[in-house]
Design an enzyme around this catalytic site. Structure first.
Site, short mmCIF file in Angstrom:
data_model
loop_
_atom_site.label_atom_id
_atom_site.label_comp_id
_atom_site.label_asym_id
_atom_site.label_seq_id
_atom_site.Cartn_x
_atom_site.Cartn_y
_atom_site.Cartn_z
N ASP A 185 -8.13 3.75 12.89
CA ASP A 185 -9.85 3.28 12.65
C ASP A 185 -9.32 1.74 13.80
O ASP A 185 -7.77 1.61 14.60
CB ASP A 185 -10.02 2.15 11.80
CG ASP A 185 -10.86 3.03 10.88
OD1 ASP A 185 -11.42 4.04 11.27
OD2 ASP A 185 -10.94 2.54 9.47
N MET A 206 -8.21 -10.20 7.88
CA MET A 206 -6.68 -8.93 7.96
C MET A 206 -7.10 -8.95 9.49
O MET A 206 -6.35 -8.32 10.42
CB MET A 206 -6.51 -8.49 7.28
CG MET A 206 -6.27 -8.83 6.02
SD MET A 206 -5.44 -7.20 4.70
CE MET A 206 -5.13 -8.13 3.56
N ASP A 220 -11.20 -3.11 2.99
CA ASP A 220 -11.29 -1.22 2.92
C ASP A 220 -12.47 -1.96 2.16
O ASP A 220 -13.72 -0.36 2.45
CB ASP A 220 -10.37 -0.43 2.44
CG ASP A 220 -9.27 -0.29 3.05
OD1 ASP A 220 -9.86 -1.15 4.31
OD2 ASP A 220 -8.29 0.36 3.14
N LYS A 274 -6.89 8.70 -0.54
CA LYS A 274 -6.64 8.76 0.53
C LYS A 274 -5.21 8.09 1.31
O LYS A 274 -4.69 9.05 1.46
CB LYS A 274 -7.78 8.18 1.44
CG LYS A 274 -7.37 8.25 3.32
CD LYS A 274 -8.53 7.91 4.36
CE LYS A 274 -8.35 6.80 4.61
NZ LYS A 274 -7.99 6.18 5.23
N ASN A 275 -5.88 6.96 0.96
CA ASN A 275 -4.32 6.13 1.27
C ASN A 275 -3.12 6.32 0.48
O ASN A 275 -2.14 6.37 0.86
CB ASN A 275 -4.56 4.47 1.12
CG ASN A 275 -5.59 4.01 2.55
OD1 ASN A 275 -5.34 4.89 3.10
ND2 ASN A 275 -6.75 2.70 2.09
N ARG A 320 -3.22 8.47 11.84
CA ARG A 320 -3.23 7.12 11.24
C ARG A 320 -1.44 7.11 10.02
O ARG A 320 -0.41 6.19 10.58
CB ARG A 320 -3.70 5.74 10.59
CG ARG A 320 -2.96 4.65 10.43
CD ARG A 320 -3.30 3.57 10.66
NE ARG A 320 -2.16 2.54 11.08
CZ ARG A 320 -1.96 1.70 11.70
NH1 ARG A 320 -2.19 1.86 12.93
NH2 ARG A 320 -1.21 0.21 11.59
C1 LIG Z 1 -3.85 4.69 5.35
C2 LIG Z 1 -3.29 3.10 4.51
O1 LIG Z 1 -3.25 2.37 3.93
N1 LIG Z 1 -4.33 2.47 5.12
C3 LIG Z 1 -4.58 1.19 4.37
C4 LIG Z 1 -3.66 -0.09 5.31
O2 LIG Z 1 -2.44 0.11 6.41
P1 LIG Z 1 -1.55 -0.68 7.27
O3 LIG Z 1 -0.70 -0.16 5.94
O4 LIG Z 1 -2.20 -0.01 8.21
O5 LIG Z 1 -2.39 -2.14 6.72
P2 LIG Z 1 -1.31 -3.01 6.64
O6 LIG Z 1 -1.46 -3.10 5.46
O7 LIG Z 1 -0.36 -3.48 7.68
O8 LIG Z 1 -1.88 -4.42 7.27
C5 LIG Z 1 -3.54 -4.58 7.31
C6 LIG Z 1 -4.07 -5.87 8.49
O9 LIG Z 1 -3.82 -6.60 8.02
C7 LIG Z 1 -2.90 -7.77 8.72
N2 LIG Z 1 -2.24 -8.33 6.95
C8 LIG Z 1 -1.60 -7.77 6.28
C9 LIG Z 1 -0.90 -8.12 5.24
C10 LIG Z 1 -0.59 -9.73 5.44
O10 LIG Z 1 -0.43 -10.58 4.36
N3 LIG Z 1 -1.29 -10.15 7.07
C11 LIG Z 1 -2.64 -10.02 7.03
O11 LIG Z 1 -2.93 -10.55 8.18
C12 LIG Z 1 -2.39 -6.93 9.36
O12 LIG Z 1 -1.44 -7.60 10.66
C13 LIG Z 1 -3.30 -5.58 10.01
O13 LIG Z 1 -4.24 -5.93 10.91
O14 LIG Z 1 -3.51 -1.27 4.58
C14 LIG Z 1 -5.09 -1.58 4.76
C15 LIG Z 1 -5.13 -3.01 4.09
O15 LIG Z 1 -5.05 -2.67 2.78
C16 LIG Z 1 -6.35 -1.68 4.50
O16 LIG Z 1 -7.08 -1.87 5.23
C17 LIG Z 1 -5.92 0.44 5.07
O17 LIG Z 1 -6.74 0.72 4.72
C1 LIG Z 2 -8.80 1.48 7.49
C2 LIG Z 2 -8.92 2.93 7.35
O1 LIG Z 2 -7.92 3.63 7.60
P1 LIG Z 2 -6.35 3.90 8.52
O2 LIG Z 2 -5.24 2.73 8.07
O3 LIG Z 2 -6.30 5.27 7.85
O4 LIG Z 2 -6.76 3.38 9.92
C3 LIG Z 2 -9.10 2.75 5.97
O5 LIG Z 2 -8.86 3.36 4.89
O6 LIG Z 2 -9.93 1.89 5.45
#
Ligand SMILES: CC(=O)N[C@H]1[C@@H](OP(=O)(O)OP(=O)(O)OC[C@H]2O[C@@H](n3ccc(=O)[nH]c3=O)[C@H](O)[C@@H]2O)O[C@H](CO)[C@@H](O)[C@@H]1O
Ligand SMILES: C=C(OP(=O)(O)O)C(=O)O
Length: 434
Positions: free
Chosen positions: A121, A341, A319, A22-23, A97
């Site tokens: 989510d 996270m 995840d 998915k991602n 998202r």
């Molecule tokens: C559509 C998609 O691809 N979704 C994925 C993507 O979401 P997404 O790209 O939205 O998530 P991010 O990688 O931006 O960050 C996720 C969360 O982790 C925190 N954060 C991130 C990096 C870091 O070094 N430190 C930290 O604390 C961020 O503040 C945030 O709250 O990546 C997440 C983290 O693997 C996964 O859970 C999601 O499933």
């Molecule tokens: C958090 C997830 O999805 P999304 O970033 O689309 O909310 C996920 O795939 O676990």
């Protein structure tokens, strides 16, 4: 709101094939906007989030053709730029998202993008600073339209730059990379996310004519090019689904083979399940999980209690922590699950406690699980799926429980798992959709 009714206590047996990731596919579909030529994508999962994004592209004017059971072609030759400014488009983006990753390609190719706060989510704060600051570093202008509650991003010509990201955001890195491929000059992104999703995106872009080096590391260098062209891409198997199946097998004492997992792209996932005591074998590109009457959580070398924590790649993906937490409830031994996270992903443990699990929720990020060693079974319950991964974790709990459970709000599960009841029932589960 649909529900699953699950008759617990049935063992699974046989082979299961993971769907496409998915991602990854959300990034790949957005990247098809970067060229007017056709991009064909194989192994697209039939799940809500992906189908909604495909539909959104259609409405934007992209010609989408279904070429095979899981193959689609995308041709973004005549994108309807007026539609991209409409309230209808913005409303649809906000419920999805993955739509945030339309910004990079749209600014790069059309010089303008509008976006409202994207959905996804409810698992805690999900800031977009990394996306915005990164694209701003390439010279784009950001304006917040208070009246409409939307961001307007414009750039006549993006220009390459050096940037050190404040966090290794997965979708943020994807967005910046997609903007930078058509910028003038060289972009360097340090502290880039390097999940297989991002690696695959970079490989696709290079096949489209981009010049990206440093793939799979946290230092990406992108030499801008004038245009990109069409190509083909095959999405990797979904590593989160692979992990979910490993956990499901252990929890239900089942013997299963997970086919064609792309083992080399699973990183630390197999080892993390081994640390919970779960036996699994790599057989070619399959994973074989034998039936196990018991599994014992390891301790650290100094004898201290095991901690399973998430980290950016090549660390353990956040995840899978909900699944690992559920699996630990029937292990021998104890483990601290530390979700660093996200701050609202562990609250579903209340439901597991109601089912008879022994868990201490220390704070929003940490839970200690005291395994039952299958000493007594979880009890069937009425459950609600708060997010996609808690949803699958509750499904696993229900499949191993004594009695019948109902899980409502399964749209959250459908966001990311293709025909999950059909595929699990085919190997022995008893799940009915109502
Ligand atoms: C559509 C998609 O691809 N979704 C994925 C993507 O979401 P997404 O790209 O939205 O998530 P991010 O990688 O931006 O960050 C996720 C969360 O982790 C925190 N954060 C991130 C990096 C870091 O070094 N430190 C930290 O604390 C961020 O503040 C945030 O709250 O990546 C997440 C983290 O693997 C996964 O859970 C999601 O499933
Ligand atoms: C958090 C997830 O999805 P999304 O970033 O689309 O909310 C996920 O795939 O676990």
């Amino acid at each position: 709101m649909a529900s699953f009714v699950i008759e617990g206590g049935h063992r699974l047996c046989g082979e299961i094939h993971p769907q496409g990731a998915k991602n990854e596919v959300l990034q790949i579909i957005c990247a098809t906007l970067l060229t007017e030529e056709e991009v064909t994508v194989n192994n697209i999962p039939d799940i809500l989030d992906v189908n909604n994004l495909i539909q959104l592209l259609r409405e934007m004017g992209v010609t989408v053709a279904k070429k095979g059971i899981d193959t689609y072609s995308f041709k973004a030759e005549n994108v309807d730029l007026a539609y991209l400014e409409s309230d209808e488009f913005l409303k649809k983006c906000s419920s999805l998202r993955g739509s945030v990753m339309l910004i990079g390609p749209m600014v790069a190719r059309f010089g303008k993008a509008l976006i409202s706060k994207p959905g996804g989510d409810k698992i805690g704060r999900r800031r977009l600073d990394t996306h915005f600051v990164g694209i701003q570093n390439l010279g784009a202008d950001f304006r917040y339209d208070e009246e409409r509650g939307i961001y307007e991003i414009t750039a006549k010509q993006l220009r390459g730059n050096y940037m050190l990201l404040d966090e290794a955001s997965v979708t943020g890195t994807a967005n910046i990379v997609m903007a930078a491929v058509l910028a003038k000059g060289t972009t360097t992104i340090y502290n880039a996310a390097c999940e297989p999703y991002v690696q695959q995106l970079c490989r696709l872009l290079n096949r489209m004519g981009a010049k990206i080096s440093g793939i799979a590391s946290n230092l990406l260098t992108i030499e801008g090019v004038d245009r990109l062209h069409g190509t083909q891409h095959t999405v990797l198997p979904d590593m989160i689904e692979v992990g979910s199946f490993i956990g499901m097998a252990a929890m239900t004492k089942s013997e299963i083979t997970i086919k064609n997992v792309s083992y080399e792209n699973l990183g630390i996932i197999p080892e993390s399940f081994r640390r919970l005591g779960i036996k699994l074998e790599q057989r070619g590109d399959d994973i074989y999980v034998p039936a196990q009457e018991t599994y014992e959580i390891e301790s650290f070398i100094d004898g201290s209690i095991m901690t399973i924590a998430d980290a950016t790649w090549p660390g353990l993906t956040p995840d899978l922590l909900s699944v690992m937490l559920v699996v630990a409830t029937q292990a021998k031994g104890s483990v601290l699950i530390h979700q660093k996270m996200f701050e609202s992903r562990l609250f579903f443990v209340d439901k597991l406690i109601d089912m008879g699990a022994q868990i201490i929720l220390c704070d929003p990020h940490r839970a200690v699980v005291i395994g039952h060693n299958h000493g007594f079974k979880l009890r069937g319950a009425r459950l609600i799926s708060p997010d996609i991964r808690a949803g699958i974790a509750l499904l696993i709990a229900a499949m191993s429980a004594e009695g019948t459970s109902t899980i409502s709000n399964i749209e959250q599960i459908d966001r990311g798992y293709q025909n999950i009841e059909g595929r699990l029932n085919a190997i022995g589960a008893r799940i009915t959709r109502i």
